[in-house]
Scaffold this motif. Structure first.
Motif, PDB file in Angstrom:
ATOM      1  N   LYS A 135      -1.179  22.254  15.913  1.00 18.37           N
ATOM      2  CA  LYS A 135      -2.323  21.609  16.216  1.00 18.37           C
ATOM      3  C   LYS A 135      -2.094  19.946  15.751  1.00 18.37           C
ATOM      4  O   LYS A 135      -2.737  19.265  16.372  1.00 18.37           O
ATOM      5  CB  LYS A 135      -3.597  22.238  15.699  1.00 18.37           C
ATOM      6  CG  LYS A 135      -3.624  23.471  16.287  1.00 18.37           C
ATOM      7  CD  LYS A 135      -5.123  24.186  15.616  1.00 18.37           C
ATOM      8  CE  LYS A 135      -5.347  25.379  16.560  1.00 18.37           C
ATOM      9  NZ  LYS A 135      -6.686  25.778  16.105  1.00 18.37           N
ATOM     10  N   GLU A 136      -1.498  19.698  14.494  1.00 20.74           N
ATOM     11  CA  GLU A 136      -1.231  18.725  14.029  1.00 20.74           C
ATOM     12  C   GLU A 136      -0.409  17.639  14.823  1.00 20.74           C
ATOM     13  O   GLU A 136      -0.681  16.319  14.953  1.00 20.74           O
ATOM     14  CB  GLU A 136      -0.587  18.607  12.469  1.00 20.74           C
ATOM     15  CG  GLU A 136      -1.379  19.075  11.513  1.00 20.74           C
ATOM     16  CD  GLU A 136      -1.704  20.741  11.674  1.00 20.74           C
ATOM     17  OE1 GLU A 136      -0.689  21.417  12.317  1.00 20.74           O
ATOM     18  OE2 GLU A 136      -2.473  21.356  11.224  1.00 20.74           O
ATOM     19  N   ASP A 137       0.582  18.368  15.527  1.00 21.14           N
ATOM     20  CA  ASP A 137       1.424  17.292  16.581  1.00 21.14           C
ATOM     21  C   ASP A 137       0.514  17.077  17.624  1.00 21.14           C
ATOM     22  O   ASP A 137       0.655  15.839  18.043  1.00 21.14           O
ATOM     23  CB  ASP A 137       2.534  18.223  16.989  1.00 21.14           C
ATOM     24  CG  ASP A 137       3.635  18.700  15.991  1.00 21.14           C
ATOM     25  OD1 ASP A 137       3.841  17.850  15.000  1.00 21.14           O
ATOM     26  OD2 ASP A 137       4.421  19.571  16.133  1.00 21.14           O
ATOM     27  N   ILE A 138      -0.482  18.130  18.246  1.00 20.42           N
ATOM     28  CA  ILE A 138      -1.150  17.591  19.207  1.00 20.42           C
ATOM     29  C   ILE A 138      -2.152  16.594  18.934  1.00 20.42           C
ATOM     30  O   ILE A 138      -2.549  15.786  19.795  1.00 20.42           O
ATOM     31  CB  ILE A 138      -1.733  18.861  19.925  1.00 20.42           C
ATOM     32  CG1 ILE A 138      -0.643  19.961  20.443  1.00 20.42           C
ATOM     33  CG2 ILE A 138      -2.732  18.755  20.902  1.00 20.42           C
ATOM     34  CD1 ILE A 138      -1.263  21.183  20.858  1.00 20.42           C
ATOM     35  N   ASP A 139      -2.660  17.017  17.699  1.00 23.08           N
ATOM     36  CA  ASP A 139      -3.691  15.616  17.228  1.00 23.08           C
ATOM     37  C   ASP A 139      -2.936  14.491  17.211  1.00 23.08           C
ATOM     38  O   ASP A 139      -3.455  13.381  17.567  1.00 23.08           O
ATOM     39  CB  ASP A 139      -4.237  16.030  15.966  1.00 23.08           C
ATOM     40  CG  ASP A 139      -5.199  17.142  16.008  1.00 23.08           C
ATOM     41  OD1 ASP A 139      -5.888  17.511  16.815  1.00 23.08           O
ATOM     42  OD2 ASP A 139      -5.248  17.617  14.797  1.00 23.08           O
ATOM     43  N   ALA A 140      -1.826  14.454  16.938  1.00 26.92           N
ATOM     44  CA  ALA A 140      -0.932  13.052  16.674  1.00 26.92           C
ATOM     45  C   ALA A 140      -0.806  12.555  18.147  1.00 26.92           C
ATOM     46  O   ALA A 140      -1.136  11.323  18.434  1.00 26.92           O
ATOM     47  CB  ALA A 140       0.272  13.158  16.254  1.00 26.92           C
ATOM     48  N   ILE A 141      -0.520  13.403  18.996  1.00 30.37           N
ATOM     49  CA  ILE A 141      -0.346  13.056  20.509  1.00 30.37           C
ATOM     50  C   ILE A 141      -1.592  12.245  21.127  1.00 30.37           C
ATOM     51  O   ILE A 141      -1.602  11.113  21.482  1.00 30.37           O
ATOM     52  CB  ILE A 141       0.273  14.316  21.455  1.00 30.37           C
ATOM     53  CG1 ILE A 141       1.540  14.492  21.081  1.00 30.37           C
ATOM     54  CG2 ILE A 141       0.110  13.423  22.862  1.00 30.37           C
ATOM     55  CD1 ILE A 141       2.095  15.710  21.700  1.00 30.37           C
ATOM     56  N   LEU A 142      -2.587  13.119  20.978  1.00 30.37           N
ATOM     57  CA  LEU A 142      -3.867  12.795  21.403  1.00 30.37           C
ATOM     58  C   LEU A 142      -4.505  11.406  20.498  1.00 30.37           C
ATOM     59  O   LEU A 142      -5.066  10.587  21.360  1.00 30.37           O
ATOM     60  CB  LEU A 142      -5.075  13.951  21.086  1.00 30.37           C
ATOM     61  CG  LEU A 142      -4.906  15.163  21.728  1.00 30.37           C
ATOM     62  CD1 LEU A 142      -5.749  16.342  21.484  1.00 30.37           C
ATOM     63  CD2 LEU A 142      -4.889  14.981  23.240  1.00 30.37           C
ATOM     64  N   ASP A 143      -4.217  11.352  19.268  1.00 31.01           N
ATOM     65  CA  ASP A 143      -4.559   9.979  18.719  1.00 31.01           C
ATOM     66  C   ASP A 143      -3.713   8.925  19.324  1.00 31.01           C
ATOM     67  O   ASP A 143      -4.288   7.694  19.684  1.00 31.01           O
ATOM     68  CB  ASP A 143      -4.183  10.130  17.102  1.00 31.01           C
ATOM     69  CG  ASP A 143      -4.825   9.194  16.427  1.00 31.01           C
ATOM     70  OD1 ASP A 143      -5.717   8.318  16.621  1.00 31.01           O
ATOM     71  OD2 ASP A 143      -4.476   9.031  15.070  1.00 31.01           O
ATOM     72  N   TYR A 144      -2.584   9.280  19.473  1.00 25.88           N
ATOM     73  CA  TYR A 144      -1.573   7.955  20.169  1.00 25.88           C
ATOM     74  C   TYR A 144      -2.217   7.625  21.435  1.00 25.88           C
ATOM     75  O   TYR A 144      -2.439   6.552  21.699  1.00 25.88           O
ATOM     76  CB  TYR A 144      -0.170   8.425  20.530  1.00 25.88           C
ATOM     77  CG  TYR A 144       0.485   7.751  21.355  1.00 25.88           C
ATOM     78  CD1 TYR A 144       0.656   6.219  21.088  1.00 25.88           C
ATOM     79  CD2 TYR A 144       0.702   8.029  22.389  1.00 25.88           C
ATOM     80  CE1 TYR A 144       1.545   5.548  21.976  1.00 25.88           C
ATOM     81  CE2 TYR A 144       1.625   7.300  23.402  1.00 25.88           C
ATOM     82  CZ  TYR A 144       1.773   5.982  23.211  1.00 25.88           C
ATOM     83  OH  TYR A 144       2.346   5.344  24.246  1.00 25.88           O
ATOM     84  N   ILE A 145      -2.619   8.744  22.338  1.00 19.75           N
ATOM     85  CA  ILE A 145      -3.344   8.553  23.609  1.00 19.75           C
ATOM     86  C   ILE A 145      -4.560   7.658  23.796  1.00 19.75           C
ATOM     87  O   ILE A 145      -4.673   6.607  24.318  1.00 19.75           O
ATOM     88  CB  ILE A 145      -3.318   9.795  24.525  1.00 19.75           C
ATOM     89  CG1 ILE A 145      -1.924  10.445  24.792  1.00 19.75           C
ATOM     90  CG2 ILE A 145      -4.266   9.623  25.860  1.00 19.75           C
ATOM     91  CD1 ILE A 145      -2.062  11.812  25.056  1.00 19.75           C
TER      92      ILE A 145
END
Length: 150
Positions: A135-145
């Motif tokens: 979930k932290e990885d996905i949060d990082a991706i979404l934050d980047y997007i």
């Protein structure tokens, strides 16, 4: 008199034609010189340049994960194999995004209305599953997007 008028008109036509050639030649030369000084970049190149300066550590991690896991099928601002991802957190709830990214096929199979609609919108192309992303990885991706808004 007719020969004199004809010669005068011929001279005027030749001058006008010469002026047109000079104007177009000058325009062509100037446009070539400008391109050596100014190179137009695509919006994604400009955003990428801005993001290099302004990204947080989490966004840098998200960018790396995005390039590794998402960029083959997704762009930030336009459709590719899958939808453009800019604004995805405005379109879907985060918990749904976790489920979709971890295993979209299972979400579709469960009959989830949003998942089925998205699946059908993209000609029933299956999205890869990413159970290895936390979930932290996905949060990082979404934050980047979403950082591409700025």
């Amino acid at each position: 008199m007719f020969k004199e008028l004809s010669r005068t008109l011929g001279t005027i036509c030749a001058l006008v034609l010469a002026m047109i050639v000079v104007i177009f030649s000058t325009a062509f030369i100037i446009s070539g010189e400008e391109s050596t000084y100014y190179k137009q970049e695509s919006p994604e190149q400009i955003i990428d340049t801005v993001l290099k300066i302004a990204l947080t550590e989490q966004q840098k991690k998200g960018k790396s994960l995005f390039k590794t896991n998402c960029a083959a099928c997704h762009k930030l601002f336009k459709k590719a194999v899958g939808p453009g991802l800019y604004g995805v957190t405005d379109r879907y709830e985060k918990e749904w995004l976790y489920k979709w990214i971890h295993n979209s096929a299972a979400l579709i199979k469960s009959g989830d209305v949003q998942a089925v609609a998205l699946y059908n919108e993209y000609n029933q192309a299956n999205m890869n599953s990413f159970p290895n992303l936390t979930k932290e990885d996905i949060d990082a991706i979404l934050d980047y997007i979403e950082s591409s808004k700025n």
